[in-house]
Design a protein around this motif. Structure first.
Motif, mmCIF file in Angstrom:
data_model
loop_
_atom_site.group_PDB
_atom_site.id
_atom_site.type_symbol
_atom_site.label_atom_id
_atom_site.label_comp_id
_atom_site.label_asym_id
_atom_site.label_seq_id
_atom_site.Cartn_x
_atom_site.Cartn_y
_atom_site.Cartn_z
ATOM 1 N N ASN A 53 0.823 -1.203 0.000
ATOM 2 C CA ASN A 53 0.000 0.000 0.000
ATOM 3 C C ASN A 53 0.857 1.253 0.000
ATOM 4 O O ASN A 53 1.936 1.294 0.603
ATOM 5 C CB ASN A 53 -0.929 0.031 1.217
ATOM 6 C CG ASN A 53 -2.043 -0.978 1.112
ATOM 7 O OD1 ASN A 53 -2.392 -1.429 0.027
ATOM 8 N ND2 ASN A 53 -2.614 -1.357 2.249
ATOM 9 N N ALA A 54 0.374 2.278 -0.663
ATOM 10 C CA ALA A 54 1.084 3.554 -0.727
ATOM 11 C C ALA A 54 1.291 4.123 0.668
ATOM 12 O O ALA A 54 0.383 4.114 1.495
ATOM 13 C CB ALA A 54 0.310 4.545 -1.599
ATOM 14 N N GLY A 55 2.506 4.591 0.921
ATOM 15 C CA GLY A 55 2.810 5.236 2.193
ATOM 16 C C GLY A 55 3.089 4.296 3.348
ATOM 17 O O GLY A 55 3.417 4.746 4.444
ATOM 18 N N ASN A 58 5.099 0.433 -3.023
ATOM 19 C CA ASN A 58 4.656 1.823 -2.993
ATOM 20 C C ASN A 58 5.081 2.534 -1.719
ATOM 21 O O ASN A 58 4.664 3.655 -1.461
ATOM 22 C CB ASN A 58 3.129 1.890 -3.106
ATOM 23 C CG ASN A 58 2.633 1.449 -4.458
ATOM 24 O OD1 ASN A 58 2.952 2.061 -5.465
ATOM 25 N ND2 ASN A 58 1.868 0.379 -4.494
ATOM 26 N N GLY A 59 5.895 1.864 -0.895
ATOM 27 C CA GLY A 59 6.334 2.431 0.370
ATOM 28 C C GLY A 59 7.718 1.931 0.705
ATOM 29 O O GLY A 59 8.498 1.581 -0.184
ATOM 30 N N ALA A 88 7.655 2.117 -7.154
ATOM 31 C CA ALA A 88 6.980 3.391 -7.409
ATOM 32 C C ALA A 88 7.828 4.544 -6.883
ATOM 33 O O ALA A 88 8.840 4.345 -6.197
ATOM 34 C CB ALA A 88 5.610 3.383 -6.742
ATOM 35 N N THR A 148 7.396 6.429 -4.534
ATOM 36 C CA THR A 148 7.433 6.466 -3.068
ATOM 37 C C THR A 148 8.151 5.259 -2.464
ATOM 38 O O THR A 148 8.198 5.118 -1.244
ATOM 39 C CB THR A 148 5.999 6.526 -2.517
ATOM 40 O OG1 THR A 148 5.235 5.456 -3.113
ATOM 41 C CG2 THR A 148 5.329 7.846 -2.859
#
Length: 195
Positions: free
Chosen positions: A18-20, A45-46, A78, A80
């Motif tokens: 998951n992002a972040g 994504n993190g 990604a 991030t």
């Protein structure tokens, strides 16, 4: 309670972070490993951080029963994404897949450890500095620039890579400028200045 020792996360199809989100695996230290294996895609994504344990990210992995090492499956970092094996050590980082995509802003940090770029299918061509098309294991200058630190940057798995490797004009004078560069293939190696 904290997990100690080696960690293996396996998925028949995809692994997506998951992002972040941050996976800060502080108990995974030198001599241990954190391995993600997916039959298709892996997308970070993190952050994925160890205290010196090796990190292996293997998309299109041969261990999967759904589409193993069939030439489809992208490893994506990604913008991030942060992959760090030297929070308190210098673990190796392995980045495998049928294709690889590293966005601007991603960071890969191994300290004095080795960063290995290798296709999931050993006969697949690796192109460094010349991104030809999606679906190939190609690394652009911008993707290699995601390396923050490494003792060695390795293209092709020693004793395994049989596909050709082509290296066009590439600048390693950034953060990875002190790293040893190693290229492994039993196939053809082409050095091309792009002229």
């Amino acid at each position: 309670e904290s997990v100690t020792g080696n960690i293996i996360l396996q998925a028949e199809i995809d692994i997506t972070q998951n992002a972040g989100s941050t996976l800060n695996l502080t108990n995974q230290t030198a001599g241990e490993s954190v391995t993600f294996q997916a039959g298709n895609n892996i997308t970070l994504n993190g952050a994925l951080i160890t205290n010196g344990a090796n990190i292996v990210l293997s998309a299109d992995d041969a261990a999967a029963t759904t589409g193993p090492a069939d030439g489809t499956g992208t490893l994506t970092l990604a913008a991030t994404a942060v992959v760090t094996s030297n929070n308190a050590g210098n673990g190796d980082i392995t980045l495998k897949g049928a294709d690889i995509s590293i966005a601007s802003g991603a960071a890969i940090t191994a300290g004095s450890g080795t960063i290995l770029f290798a296709p999931s299918v050993a006969s697949r061509t690796i192109k460094v500095g010349d991104h030809v098309a999606a679906g190939q294991y190609d690394l652009t200058q911008a993707e290699v620039d995601a390396i923050v630190s490494a003792g060695k940057i390795q293209f092709g798995e020693a004793g395994t890579q049989s596909g050709a490797i082509t290296v066009t004009t590439m600048d390693f004078t950034g953060a990875s400028s002190t790293a040893e560069i190693e290229i492994n293939t039993t196939g053809t190696l082409t050095l091309d200045d792009g002229a």
